[in-house]
Write a protein that holds these residues in place. Structure first.
Motif, PDB file in Angstrom:
ATOM      1  N   LYS A  20       0.822  -1.208   0.000  1.00  0.00           N
ATOM      2  CA  LYS A  20       0.000   0.000   0.000  1.00  0.00           C
ATOM      3  C   LYS A  20       0.858   1.261   0.000  1.00  0.00           C
ATOM      4  O   LYS A  20       0.518   2.248  -0.655  1.00  0.00           O
ATOM      5  CB  LYS A  20      -0.911  -0.006   1.230  1.00  0.00           C
ATOM      6  CG  LYS A  20      -2.342   0.223   0.920  1.00  0.00           C
ATOM      7  CD  LYS A  20      -3.187   0.138   2.177  1.00  0.00           C
ATOM      8  CE  LYS A  20      -4.637   0.228   1.775  1.00  0.00           C
ATOM      9  NZ  LYS A  20      -5.535   0.121   2.914  1.00  0.00           N
ATOM     10  N   ARG A  24       0.560   4.331  -2.561  1.00  0.00           N
ATOM     11  CA  ARG A  24       0.339   5.695  -2.061  1.00  0.00           C
ATOM     12  C   ARG A  24       1.365   6.653  -2.655  1.00  0.00           C
ATOM     13  O   ARG A  24       1.015   7.750  -3.105  1.00  0.00           O
ATOM     14  CB  ARG A  24       0.415   5.690  -0.533  1.00  0.00           C
ATOM     15  CG  ARG A  24       0.046   7.001   0.098  1.00  0.00           C
ATOM     16  CD  ARG A  24      -0.037   6.915   1.624  1.00  0.00           C
ATOM     17  NE  ARG A  24      -1.218   6.168   2.042  1.00  0.00           N
ATOM     18  CZ  ARG A  24      -1.188   4.958   2.612  1.00  0.00           C
ATOM     19  NH1 ARG A  24      -0.047   4.360   2.857  1.00  0.00           N
ATOM     20  NH2 ARG A  24      -2.303   4.362   2.958  1.00  0.00           N
ATOM     21  N   LEU A  29      -3.858   5.967  -4.335  1.00  0.00           N
ATOM     22  CA  LEU A  29      -4.798   5.777  -3.236  1.00  0.00           C
ATOM     23  C   LEU A  29      -5.372   7.103  -2.760  1.00  0.00           C
ATOM     24  O   LEU A  29      -4.708   8.126  -2.809  1.00  0.00           O
ATOM     25  CB  LEU A  29      -4.102   5.081  -2.056  1.00  0.00           C
ATOM     26  CG  LEU A  29      -3.453   3.731  -2.323  1.00  0.00           C
ATOM     27  CD1 LEU A  29      -2.846   3.191  -1.041  1.00  0.00           C
ATOM     28  CD2 LEU A  29      -4.420   2.753  -2.941  1.00  0.00           C
ATOM     29  N   ASP A  30      -6.616   7.043  -2.277  1.00  0.00           N
ATOM     30  CA  ASP A  30      -7.233   8.241  -1.713  1.00  0.00           C
ATOM     31  C   ASP A  30      -6.837   8.365  -0.234  1.00  0.00           C
ATOM     32  O   ASP A  30      -6.048   7.580   0.288  1.00  0.00           O
ATOM     33  CB  ASP A  30      -8.750   8.228  -1.922  1.00  0.00           C
ATOM     34  CG  ASP A  30      -9.460   7.106  -1.161  1.00  0.00           C
ATOM     35  OD1 ASP A  30      -8.866   6.503  -0.242  1.00  0.00           O
ATOM     36  OD2 ASP A  30     -10.620   6.822  -1.501  1.00  0.00           O
ATOM     37  N   ASN A  32      -8.387   7.586   2.334  1.00  0.00           N
ATOM     38  CA  ASN A  32      -8.813   6.439   3.135  1.00  0.00           C
ATOM     39  C   ASN A  32      -8.028   5.170   2.816  1.00  0.00           C
ATOM     40  O   ASN A  32      -8.346   4.095   3.325  1.00  0.00           O
ATOM     41  CB  ASN A  32     -10.306   6.171   2.929  1.00  0.00           C
ATOM     42  CG  ASN A  32     -11.157   7.331   3.382  1.00  0.00           C
ATOM     43  OD1 ASN A  32     -10.921   7.901   4.441  1.00  0.00           O
ATOM     44  ND2 ASN A  32     -12.119   7.702   2.576  1.00  0.00           N
ATOM     45  N   GLY A  33      -7.029   5.273   1.941  1.00  0.00           N
ATOM     46  CA  GLY A  33      -6.234   4.113   1.580  1.00  0.00           C
ATOM     47  C   GLY A  33      -6.886   3.203   0.557  1.00  0.00           C
ATOM     48  O   GLY A  33      -6.483   2.058   0.392  1.00  0.00           O
ATOM     49  N   GLU A  34      -7.902   3.722  -0.143  1.00  0.00           N
ATOM     50  CA  GLU A  34      -8.593   2.968  -1.185  1.00  0.00           C
ATOM     51  C   GLU A  34      -8.128   3.436  -2.553  1.00  0.00           C
ATOM     52  O   GLU A  34      -7.713   4.587  -2.714  1.00  0.00           O
ATOM     53  CB  GLU A  34     -10.112   3.160  -1.066  1.00  0.00           C
ATOM     54  CG  GLU A  34     -10.694   2.710   0.269  1.00  0.00           C
ATOM     55  CD  GLU A  34     -10.559   1.216   0.509  1.00  0.00           C
ATOM     56  OE1 GLU A  34     -10.629   0.448  -0.471  1.00  0.00           O
ATOM     57  OE2 GLU A  34     -10.374   0.829   1.671  1.00  0.00           O
ATOM     58  N   LEU A  35      -8.201   2.552  -3.544  1.00  0.00           N
ATOM     59  CA  LEU A  35      -7.846   2.952  -4.909  1.00  0.00           C
ATOM     60  C   LEU A  35      -8.733   4.091  -5.366  1.00  0.00           C
ATOM     61  O   LEU A  35      -9.954   4.049  -5.181  1.00  0.00           O
ATOM     62  CB  LEU A  35      -7.993   1.770  -5.865  1.00  0.00           C
ATOM     63  CG  LEU A  35      -6.897   0.715  -5.828  1.00  0.00           C
ATOM     64  CD1 LEU A  35      -7.267  -0.460  -6.724  1.00  0.00           C
ATOM     65  CD2 LEU A  35      -5.560   1.294  -6.242  1.00  0.00           C
ATOM     66  N   LYS A  36      -8.127   5.108  -5.967  1.00  0.00           N
ATOM     67  CA  LYS A  36      -8.886   6.259  -6.450  1.00  0.00           C
ATOM     68  C   LYS A  36      -9.760   5.893  -7.638  1.00  0.00           C
ATOM     69  O   LYS A  36     -10.831   6.444  -7.811  1.00  0.00           O
ATOM     70  CB  LYS A  36      -7.941   7.388  -6.856  1.00  0.00           C
ATOM     71  CG  LYS A  36      -7.246   8.059  -5.705  1.00  0.00           C
ATOM     72  CD  LYS A  36      -6.372   9.181  -6.214  1.00  0.00           C
ATOM     73  CE  LYS A  36      -5.668   9.903  -5.103  1.00  0.00           C
ATOM     74  NZ  LYS A  36      -4.798  10.966  -5.624  1.00  0.00           N
TER      75      LYS A  36
END
Length: 61
Positions: A20, A24, A29-30, A32-36
């Motif tokens: 991750k 990043r 990643l956004d 929140n650590g999620e894929l954009k």
């Protein structure tokens, strides 16, 4: 050197996780650590036990 395990994804494919922190750093990643968004990579076998990954910005249809 970080080591990543090759895992079975389904009957016909395997995968390797990408850290991750590396995603990043690439800005994928956004907050929140999620894929954009959805991303694609081209994987090339370049030699005995060696591959390269290249993120593809646009896919030609």
């Amino acid at each position: 050197m970080a080591l990543n395990k090759i895992r079975r994804l389904d009957k016909n494919s395997f995968g390797i996780t990408l850290p991750k922190d590396d995603l990043r750093v690439e800005g994928l990643l956004d907050e929140n650590g999620e894929l954009k968004e959805e991303h694609h990579v081209h994987i090339r076998h370049v030699g005995d036990g060696e591959w390269t990954l290249e993120r593809i910005e646009e896919i030609e249809t």
